[in-house]
Structure formats: C-alpha cells, structure tokens
Design an enzyme around this catalytic site. Structure first.
Site, PDB file in Angstrom:
ATOM      1  N   LYS A 193      49.292  44.976  43.837  1.00  0.00           N
ATOM      2  CA  LYS A 193      49.265  44.097  45.116  1.00  0.00           C
ATOM      3  C   LYS A 193      49.615  42.832  45.268  1.00  0.00           C
ATOM      4  O   LYS A 193      50.725  43.290  45.090  1.00  0.00           O
ATOM      5  CB  LYS A 193      47.263  43.202  44.639  1.00  0.00           C
ATOM      6  CG  LYS A 193      46.833  43.867  43.565  1.00  0.00           C
ATOM      7  CD  LYS A 193      45.581  43.266  43.884  1.00  0.00           C
ATOM      8  CE  LYS A 193      45.656  42.834  42.664  1.00  0.00           C
ATOM      9  NZ  LYS A 193      45.162  41.402  41.736  1.00  0.00           N
ATOM     10  N   THR A 226      41.395  33.027  50.441  1.00  0.00           N
ATOM     11  CA  THR A 226      41.731  33.488  49.917  1.00  0.00           C
ATOM     12  C   THR A 226      41.222  33.866  48.547  1.00  0.00           C
ATOM     13  O   THR A 226      40.994  34.199  47.567  1.00  0.00           O
ATOM     14  CB  THR A 226      43.528  34.340  49.478  1.00  0.00           C
ATOM     15  OG1 THR A 226      43.693  32.936  49.524  1.00  0.00           O
ATOM     16  CG2 THR A 226      43.644  34.708  50.880  1.00  0.00           C
ATOM     17  N   GLY A 228      39.218  34.248  45.503  1.00  0.00           N
ATOM     18  CA  GLY A 228      38.459  34.910  44.612  1.00  0.00           C
ATOM     19  C   GLY A 228      39.006  36.287  45.085  1.00  0.00           C
ATOM     20  O   GLY A 228      38.402  37.808  45.135  1.00  0.00           O
ATOM     21  N   THR A 229      39.670  36.665  45.788  1.00  0.00           N
ATOM     22  CA  THR A 229      40.250  38.034  46.508  1.00  0.00           C
ATOM     23  C   THR A 229      40.256  38.957  44.793  1.00  0.00           C
ATOM     24  O   THR A 229      39.109  40.513  45.124  1.00  0.00           O
ATOM     25  CB  THR A 229      41.492  37.968  47.477  1.00  0.00           C
ATOM     26  OG1 THR A 229      42.601  37.310  47.027  1.00  0.00           O
ATOM     27  CG2 THR A 229      40.639  37.446  49.259  1.00  0.00           C
ATOM     28  N   GLY A 230      40.972  38.477  43.961  1.00  0.00           N
ATOM     29  CA  GLY A 230      41.368  39.336  43.019  1.00  0.00           C
ATOM     30  C   GLY A 230      40.177  40.381  42.738  1.00  0.00           C
ATOM     31  O   GLY A 230      40.236  41.107  42.224  1.00  0.00           O
ATOM     32  N   CYS A 231      39.176  38.911  42.284  1.00  0.00           N
ATOM     33  CA  CYS A 231      38.015  39.492  41.723  1.00  0.00           C
ATOM     34  C   CYS A 231      37.892  40.439  42.226  1.00  0.00           C
ATOM     35  O   CYS A 231      36.389  41.161  41.469  1.00  0.00           O
ATOM     36  CB  CYS A 231      37.129  37.832  41.385  1.00  0.00           C
ATOM     37  SG  CYS A 231      38.175  37.324  40.326  1.00  0.00           S
TER      38      CYS A 231
HETATM   39  N1  LIG Z   1      46.346  37.812  53.755  1.00  0.00           N
HETATM   40  C1  LIG Z   1      45.660  38.432  53.501  1.00  0.00           C
HETATM   41  N2  LIG Z   1      45.213  39.958  54.285  1.00  0.00           N
HETATM   42  C2  LIG Z   1      44.272  40.678  54.290  1.00  0.00           C
HETATM   43  N3  LIG Z   1      44.718  40.818  52.244  1.00  0.00           N
HETATM   44  C3  LIG Z   1      44.881  40.818  51.864  1.00  0.00           C
HETATM   45  C4  LIG Z   1      45.098  39.235  51.888  1.00  0.00           C
HETATM   46  N4  LIG Z   1      45.476  38.331  50.555  1.00  0.00           N
HETATM   47  C5  LIG Z   1      44.644  39.429  49.874  1.00  0.00           C
HETATM   48  N5  LIG Z   1      44.640  40.391  50.213  1.00  0.00           N
HETATM   49  C6  LIG Z   1      43.925  41.298  49.502  1.00  0.00           C
HETATM   50  O1  LIG Z   1      43.437  40.656  48.822  1.00  0.00           O
HETATM   51  C7  LIG Z   1      43.395  41.887  46.625  1.00  0.00           C
HETATM   52  C8  LIG Z   1      43.519  40.146  45.909  1.00  0.00           C
HETATM   53  O2  LIG Z   1      45.361  40.684  46.359  1.00  0.00           O
HETATM   54  P1  LIG Z   1      45.792  39.037  46.002  1.00  0.00           P
HETATM   55  O3  LIG Z   1      47.020  39.834  45.300  1.00  0.00           O
HETATM   56  O4  LIG Z   1      45.840  37.807  46.740  1.00  0.00           O
HETATM   57  O5  LIG Z   1      45.221  39.393  44.893  1.00  0.00           O
HETATM   58  P2  LIG Z   1      44.804  37.518  43.107  1.00  0.00           P
HETATM   59  O6  LIG Z   1      46.333  37.172  43.508  1.00  0.00           O
HETATM   60  O7  LIG Z   1      44.593  38.339  41.914  1.00  0.00           O
HETATM   61  O8  LIG Z   1      43.934  36.800  43.877  1.00  0.00           O
HETATM   62  P3  LIG Z   1      43.324  35.990  43.705  1.00  0.00           P
HETATM   63  O9  LIG Z   1      43.715  34.787  45.050  1.00  0.00           O
HETATM   64  O10 LIG Z   1      41.298  36.263  43.857  1.00  0.00           O
HETATM   65  O11 LIG Z   1      43.592  35.405  41.825  1.00  0.00           O
HETATM   66  C9  LIG Z   1      44.559  42.445  47.220  1.00  0.00           C
HETATM   67  O12 LIG Z   1      43.995  43.636  47.984  1.00  0.00           O
HETATM   68  C10 LIG Z   1      45.453  41.879  48.500  1.00  0.00           C
HETATM   69  O13 LIG Z   1      46.098  43.438  48.908  1.00  0.00           O
HETATM   70  C1  LIG Z   2      36.338  32.184  37.233  1.00  0.00           C
HETATM   71  C2  LIG Z   2      36.906  32.269  37.705  1.00  0.00           C
HETATM   72  N1  LIG Z   2      37.510  33.522  37.502  1.00  0.00           N
HETATM   73  C3  LIG Z   2      38.778  33.801  38.570  1.00  0.00           C
HETATM   74  C4  LIG Z   2      39.216  33.212  39.389  1.00  0.00           C
HETATM   75  C5  LIG Z   2      40.809  33.556  39.977  1.00  0.00           C
HETATM   76  O1  LIG Z   2      39.986  34.095  41.284  1.00  0.00           O
HETATM   77  C6  LIG Z   2      38.958  32.059  39.289  1.00  0.00           C
HETATM   78  N2  LIG Z   2      39.672  31.156  40.300  1.00  0.00           N
HETATM   79  N3  LIG Z   2      38.040  31.159  38.868  1.00  0.00           N
END
Ligand SMILES: Nc1ncnc2c1ncn2[C@@H]1O[C@H](COP(=O)(O)OP(=O)(O)OP(=O)(O)O)[C@@H](O)[C@H]1O
Ligand SMILES: Cc1ncc(CO)c(N)n1
Length: 293
Positions: A193, A226, A228-231
């Site tokens: 990602k 942003t 929770g984008t990963g979840c």
């Molecule tokens: N600003 C943005 N614009 C468009 N897509 C984004 C943006 N930020 C993250 N993404 C997308 O969101 C998804 C999660 O990416 P990211 O690398 O932020 O994950 P993460 O760090 O695990 O997330 P979290 O914030 O939940 O910990 C991916 O598909 C990424 O391409």
């Molecule tokens: C409970 C929980 N899971 C995952 C994340 C990561 O986005 C968070 N902030 N909180």
C-alpha cells in the site's frame, strides 16, 4: 433512491458465491469512535454488500486524536467466540485485524488451523494513524507466524519493514521489492500500500509469491480523514473476494470505493483529529465513482 455508480467490471458487481450475500467475519479490535477496527470492518463489509460478523480481540479507548487505553479480554473467551461461530455458520471470508498480544495471536492461529479452507485476509495492525501502538512489540513474531495461513496480507509501509526486519522503504520500487520478498518467504499474496509515501498518486499492488504484480492506482485525496483506511481496505477486499474469487479485481474495486469514501470523510464532521472515511458514501449518493487513473 440513492445513486450507486455502475460497476466497471463484473467482479465489482453483485456477489455470486453459494450464499447470495458473502458471510464475512472480522476478528479485530473495537474502536468506539467508529472509524477503525471492528466498527470500520462492519461498515466496509456492508458497503461491499456483505453480511458482517465480528469477534472482538481487544477493546480500545480511542477517538480521532489517539488511543488512550487498550483492554484485552481473556484470550480463552475469544477462542470460545470463534469456535461457537464456526460450529454454526459457514464463513465465506475472514479478515483479521488488531491482535494486541501474542496470546491473542496464538488463539487466532490455533482456530485458523482448525477452520476449513476459508479465505483469510490478514491486516498486520501494529500502530494506529495517531502513532499509538496496537500490538505489543513482543507479539510481532506471533503475527509473523500467521502469515503462512493467510491468503493475503495487507501491511502498510512501516509494517512491511517490521515483518521483514528491514529498514522502512522510501520509494514505491523499494516497497514492491520488499513485498515480493515477503510473498516468496511466506507463500502469501501481499497487498503493498502506497498510502504512507508522498506523491499525488497513491499506488497499491497485489504481489503474489511467484512475483506477479498487479498494480492499482488512485489520485491522492488531500484529507486528514485517513483513520481506519487499512481496516476498511482489508475488510472490503475480503468481502469482494468472497463474492467473486478474484483478488486483483477485489483490490481494484475496493480501492475505487475507498477513494470515494476518503474524498467525503470530512462531510461527516467526526472529531478534531484524523477523522473517519465515509464508508456509506455510495449508499448516500453524495459521490460519483472517482475517475480511474
Ligand atoms: N490520501 C489518500 N488518498 C487516496 N488513497 C489513500 C490515501 N491514504 C491511504 N489511501 C489508501 O488507503 C488504503 C490504506 O492505506 P494505508 O497505507 O494508509 O494503510 P494503513 O496505514 O494500514 O491504514 P491505517 O490508517 O488504518 O493504519 C490503501 O488502499 C491506500 O492506497
Ligand atoms: C481497534 C483498531 N484497529 C485498528 C486500527 C488501525 O487503524 C485502530 N486505530 N484501531
């Protein structure tokens, strides 16, 4: 009636598994602010037309600014929840998120070893967007041991480095190299990602153990929302895959939806820190699908 953009590929359309609605279990932590964790998973599964279920690994006291505390219920009770579910319900996909401790990871690993060949998406959650830890450092090895049972793992850039015990990559090329090494080492597909890298385009890629790479790109949304984008990505991916059995199409469809959800997160006015994305942006009809790159 809310407008929903027409699917661009068959794999983004209505599901076609044995149940008309994919039955997806999220095994993850609770975020009471609703943007991440189990709460995000259930919204994301619903937004992808799945039936969501949830087994909670840990409780957090958290808002859009940070994580104040983490409480881990007895892991044996998580085991009871998982066994009780699988005695009764066919699962079409499982998404695993926050594991918190090595004991929790061990319970999930033992259950997966007993579970039938259900597709598993593992989001190796380590640190929240706010920078707070969600996984004990000594539990990192336990998460590594789940990789061999997962079908797909979705690390962000820093998590990829931890899983390989290498420095954090600073270019997309280096991220792809690391993803290929992790995929080959564990026989698992890796979704790399690009969210943590700078640039106007955010690439993601599905990298398989044989070295094949399918990349999908989106315009960067300039937003603080942003959280929770990963979840959201991992549970949307699990749901779309359960419907159509095509990982690359499931990733492309999920990213397309997530870009729209990111673009409209600030409309929700939730909190003063890193707010949530709008999971239900398409149902609300406030956004058209973003143009593909
Ligand atoms: N600003 C943005 N614009 C468009 N897509 C984004 C943006 N930020 C993250 N993404 C997308 O969101 C998804 C999660 O990416 P990211 O690398 O932020 O994950 P993460 O760090 O695990 O997330 P979290 O914030 O939940 O910990 C991916 O598909 C990424 O391409
Ligand atoms: C409970 C929980 N899971 C995952 C994340 C990561 O986005 C968070 N902030 N909180």
């Amino acid at each position: 009636m809310a407008h929903r953009p027409a699917p661009t590929t068959a794999a983004e359309g209505p599901p076609s598994c044995a149940s008309p609605v994919p039955r997806v279990l999220a095994v993850a932590g609770s975020d009471p602010s609703g943007g991440a964790g189990i709460q995000a998973d259930l919204k994301s599964i619903a937004a992808a037309d799945g039936y969501g279920m949830a087994a909670i690994t840990a409780l957090t006291a958290q808002n859009t600014r940070g994580v104040a505390a983490v409480h881990v219920p007895p892991p044996a009770f998580l085991a009871r929840q998982l066994d009780t579910l699988s005695e009764d319900i066919t699962l079409d996909a499982v998404k695993i998120g926050m594991l918190a401790t090595a004991d929790v990871a061990a319970v999930v690993g033992a259950w997966l070893a007993r579970a039938a060949s259900v597709p598993v998406v593992l989001d190796p959650v380590m640190v929240a967007t706010s920078g707070d830890r969600l996984l004990a450092r000594e539990a990192e090895r336990a998460v590594l041991s789940l990789l061999d049972r997962a079908d797909v793992v979705t690390p962000n850039v820093p998590e990829l480095a931890v899983l390989l015990d290498e420095p954090v990559a600073t270019t997309w090329g280096a991220v792809l190299d690391q993803a290929a090494r992790l995929a080959a080492r564990h026989g698992v597909r890796v979704v790399a990602k690009g969210g943590h890298l700078p640039g106007d385009v955010v690439p993601d890629a599905l990298v398989d153990p044989g070295g094949d790479v399918v990349e999908t790109r989106a315009r960067r949304v300039r937003t603080r929302n942003t959280h929770g984008t990963g979840c959201s990505l991992s549970s949307g991916l699990a749901t779309r895959y359960a419907g159509h059995r095509d990982w690359a199409a499931a990733l492309a469809g999920t990213k397309r939806w997530l870009s729209a959800a990111l673009a409209h997160g600030e409309d929700l006015r939730v909190g003063g820190g890193h707010g949530p994305v709008d999971h239900h942006v398409w149902q609300r009809g406030t956004a058209a699908a973003p143009a593909s790159l």
